[in-house]
Design a protein around this motif. Sequence first.
Motif, PDB file in Angstrom:
ATOM      1  N   GLN A 192       0.831  -1.208   0.000  1.00 36.90           N
ATOM      2  CA  GLN A 192       0.000   0.000   0.000  1.00 36.90           C
ATOM      3  C   GLN A 192       0.864   1.257   0.000  1.00 36.90           C
ATOM      4  OE1 GLN A 192      -2.568  -0.290   3.324  1.00 36.90           O
ATOM      5  NE2 GLN A 192      -3.921  -1.844   2.374  1.00 36.90           N
ATOM      6  N   ARG A 230     -10.343   7.963  -4.284  1.00 33.99           N
ATOM      7  CA  ARG A 230     -11.463   7.039  -4.147  1.00 33.99           C
ATOM      8  C   ARG A 230     -10.994   5.590  -4.234  1.00 33.99           C
ATOM      9  NH1 ARG A 230     -15.828   8.320  -8.310  1.00 33.99           N
ATOM     10  NH2 ARG A 230     -15.758  10.308  -7.166  1.00 33.99           N
ATOM     11  N   PHE A 233      -8.897   4.883  -1.170  1.00 38.58           N
ATOM     12  CA  PHE A 233      -9.770   4.762  -0.006  1.00 38.58           C
ATOM     13  C   PHE A 233     -10.569   3.462  -0.031  1.00 38.58           C
ATOM     14  CE2 PHE A 233     -11.928   6.257   3.620  1.00 38.58           C
ATOM     15  CZ  PHE A 233     -13.271   5.918   3.483  1.00 38.58           C
ATOM     16  N   SER A 234     -11.068   3.114  -1.242  1.00 39.08           N
ATOM     17  CA  SER A 234     -11.820   1.849  -1.352  1.00 39.08           C
ATOM     18  C   SER A 234     -10.920   0.643  -1.076  1.00 39.08           C
ATOM     19  CB  SER A 234     -12.463   1.738  -2.737  1.00 39.08           C
ATOM     20  OG  SER A 234     -11.460   1.688  -3.735  1.00 39.08           O
ATOM     21  N   ASN A 235      -9.685   0.723  -1.626  1.00 36.35           N
ATOM     22  CA  ASN A 235      -8.754  -0.381  -1.379  1.00 36.35           C
ATOM     23  C   ASN A 235      -8.372  -0.466   0.096  1.00 36.35           C
ATOM     24  OD1 ASN A 235      -8.648  -1.203  -4.049  1.00 36.35           O
ATOM     25  ND2 ASN A 235      -7.045   0.269  -4.562  1.00 36.35           N
ATOM     26  N   TRP A 236      -8.097   0.756   0.651  1.00 34.54           N
ATOM     27  CA  TRP A 236      -7.752   0.779   2.078  1.00 34.54           C
ATOM     28  C   TRP A 236      -8.894   0.275   2.945  1.00 34.54           C
ATOM     29  CZ3 TRP A 236      -9.788   3.907   6.018  1.00 34.54           C
ATOM     30  CH2 TRP A 236      -9.129   3.809   7.233  1.00 34.54           C
ATOM     31  N   ARG A 237     -10.115   0.643   2.579  1.00 35.85           N
ATOM     32  CA  ARG A 237     -11.278   0.193   3.339  1.00 35.85           C
ATOM     33  C   ARG A 237     -11.461  -1.328   3.212  1.00 35.85           C
ATOM     34  NH1 ARG A 237     -16.856   2.896   1.818  1.00 35.85           N
ATOM     35  NH2 ARG A 237     -16.537   1.538   0.011  1.00 35.85           N
ATOM     36  N   LEU A 238     -11.287  -1.818   1.956  1.00 34.98           N
ATOM     37  CA  LEU A 238     -11.390  -3.270   1.770  1.00 34.98           C
ATOM     38  C   LEU A 238     -10.316  -4.012   2.571  1.00 34.98           C
ATOM     39  CD1 LEU A 238     -12.106  -3.475  -2.063  1.00 34.98           C
ATOM     40  CD2 LEU A 238     -13.686  -4.048  -0.213  1.00 34.98           C
ATOM     41  N   LEU A 240      -8.764  -2.871   5.202  1.00 41.21           N
ATOM     42  CA  LEU A 240      -9.062  -2.734   6.626  1.00 41.21           C
ATOM     43  C   LEU A 240     -10.141  -3.700   7.080  1.00 41.21           C
ATOM     44  CD1 LEU A 240      -8.422  -1.121   9.181  1.00 41.21           C
ATOM     45  CD2 LEU A 240     -10.220   0.499   8.527  1.00 41.21           C
ATOM     46  N   GLU A 241     -11.197  -3.818   6.242  1.00 37.74           N
ATOM     47  CA  GLU A 241     -12.259  -4.776   6.575  1.00 37.74           C
ATOM     48  C   GLU A 241     -11.726  -6.210   6.587  1.00 37.74           C
ATOM     49  OE1 GLU A 241     -15.387  -4.414   7.479  1.00 37.74           O
ATOM     50  OE2 GLU A 241     -15.241  -2.228   7.516  1.00 37.74           O
ATOM     51  N   ARG A 244      -9.677  -6.572   9.687  1.00 38.93           N
ATOM     52  CA  ARG A 244     -10.561  -6.686  10.843  1.00 38.93           C
ATOM     53  C   ARG A 244     -11.212  -8.066  10.920  1.00 38.93           C
ATOM     54  NH1 ARG A 244     -13.791  -0.857  10.839  1.00 38.93           N
ATOM     55  NH2 ARG A 244     -12.039   0.435  11.603  1.00 38.93           N
TER      56      ARG A 244
END
Length: 304
Positions: A192, A230, A233-238, A240-241, A244
């Motif tokens: 990343q 975007r 952020f989408s990759n980071w969110r994916l 992160l999920e 998690r």
Amino acid sequence: YLARKFFYLWAKMTFGQVLPSKARCFYDQMILQKAFGQWKERWTVCREGKLSLRAESHYRHFLCRLVFKAWRAYVCQQRVKRSKYSVAESHAKKQNLLRTWQCWLVYVDVQRTKHGMQSVALAFREKSCLRISWAVWRRQCYQKHTGHKMNILALQHWAQSLQFRAWLQWRELYFYSRNEKQKESRAVTHHQHWELKRCLGAWLGYLSLHRVKKHQNELAQELHRSWTLRRCFSNWRLLLECRRRIHAHQKDLEKQAVSWAVFAYWRHYVLCVEESQQCKLAEVHYRHHLLVLQKFWNRWKSRL
């Protein structure tokens, strides 16, 4: 049938023409014959002794009867000499009765001594048999008790060793899976950062080279920035999920691993393998997505 056939052949080759079962049967028969012969000899001796005693008593009675008959004939013939012979006859009768009485007493004493010796022998035999049986029973009971204790100790030692080996295997697999997950998380964060650094470098180079076309560049930069942010952020969110979920799943597995049985470690290993396969698939998908984005970005740059 074949096993019995080859067993008989082996027994004949090993023991000869006479099998151990036949030899054992012949041995038992000979022992029974010897025991029966000894018992028969004793019985015949006892019977002959009884018959001899009966014959002697019968002979004595017969002699007494003959004497008495002769005495009666003599009394009948010699009535005149009754007074002379009465004393002699009474003395002879007393002597015969005394002799028979003495013989009968001797016979009774002999029978009593025989019965006493037989009862003592039977009592001694019963005591010896009981003593031998009691010793054998105590030895067998002690052997059985010690064998039971040894079996219990062996089972406990086997269960403890099995639990310890299973715990060591589970611990090795747990540390290996945790190290692999840490390596995967480090690789993802490094990837990343590298992607962000590469995108920022490309964006700064593009900004420094195209300062003349400010308006078009500003629009393009705004579009590229929004699209890149975007996407990042989408990759980071994916990611992160996914992290998690992985951490939550790992915590659940760590909580369940305490209460699970010893043989549940392979399930955790299978789940780790599936997660690694999913991570590999997601990484491949992400690389393909980046390649497609790079292709479209180059095309847009060429058109611009």
